[in-house]
Enzyme design. Structure first.
Site, PDB file in Angstrom:
ATOM      1  CB  CYS A 116      -0.924   0.025   1.222  1.00  0.00           C
ATOM      2  SG  CYS A 116      -1.887   1.553   1.268  1.00  0.00           S
ATOM      3  CB  CYS A 119      -1.770   4.522   4.606  1.00  0.00           C
ATOM      4  SG  CYS A 119      -3.272   4.034   3.729  1.00  0.00           S
ATOM      5  CB  SER A 120      -0.875   0.550   6.862  1.00  0.00           C
ATOM      6  OG  SER A 120      -2.035   1.139   7.429  1.00  0.00           O
ATOM      7  CB  CYS A 121      -4.752  -0.547   2.285  1.00  0.00           C
ATOM      8  SG  CYS A 121      -5.427   1.108   2.508  1.00  0.00           S
TER       9      CYS A 121
HETATM   10 FE    FE Z   1      -3.386   2.080   2.948  1.00  0.00          FE
END
Ligand code: FE
Length: 212
Positions: A116, A119-121
């Protein structure tokens, strides 16, 4: 018994951990305010909130591994997983919510990796919480620029004949990699195969491996 809170060592000579109290961020304050309002107005109870947190914390890569092991042993299921991973996951009892889930199949010629960049998906419903490195700026930026080099750092050297495809997750679209089944595991039961499927193999930075 009175004791000194500032003593550098505990009575067992174990050093105390420093307090890391910091002031709340804007969003932390907002979360507390909304949570307290919801409880006060009777929409939710503190117990319900805690139960939901516990359910989220209990998710682990075992969920994804169950999906992959079934795909390895059941061609019809594999087809449905590739066609509509969200529906196939729900049928296995893993609710992935409203987001779109795509299962990416690795083969002898194609290797998929997920990232991602923003971010951190991450497919948390199937893999639990993302590892810290997945959220790091280095992984997020370098995976799209020099994927082979990043994979090599994870110990995964891929031949030039294998095409590497990087997939960028978003808030409403998540990916899970269905790694290729190792030849030496062919013939094992679905239950045995679950132990071969590692978290990293479903992110695409590793391969399945024998549990022994
Ligand atoms: Fe994300």
């Amino acid at each position: 018994m009175p004791h000194d809170h500032h003593a550098p060592l505990s009575p067992s000579d174990h050093p105390y951990r420093d307090d890391d109290d910091t002031s709340l961020t804007y969003w932390q304050t907002m979360e507390i305010a909304v949570r307290e309002l919801l409880i006060e107005k009777g929409y939710l109870s503190a117990t319900q909130i805690q139960e939901q947190i516990n359910t989220m914390d209990e998710r682990s890569p075992a969920n994804g591994a169950a999906l992959v092991a079934k795909a390895w042993t059941d061609p019809t299921f594999k087809k449905s997983l590739i066609n509509d991973a969200g529906e196939a996951s729900r049928n296995m009892g893993f609710d992935i919510g409203p987001m779109h889930l795509i299962a990416l199949e690795n083969s002898e010629t194609v290797h998929n990796v997920i990232v991602c960049t923003l971010c951190s998906c991450y497919p948390r419903n199937l893999l639990g919480l993302p590892p810290d490195w997945y959220k790091s700026r280095a992984y997020r930026s370098r995976t799209v620029i020099e994927p082979r080099k990043v994979l090599a750092e994870f110990g995964l050297e891929l031949g030039e004949e294998i095409q590497v495809r990087v997939h960028d997750s978003t808030a409403d679209m998540r990916y899970i990699v269905v790694p290729a089944q190792p030849k030496e595991s062919i013939g094992l039961s679905e239950n045995e195969l679950k132990d071969w499927v590692t978290r990293d193999s479903m992110i695409g930075v590793g391969l399945p491996r024998s549990p022994i």
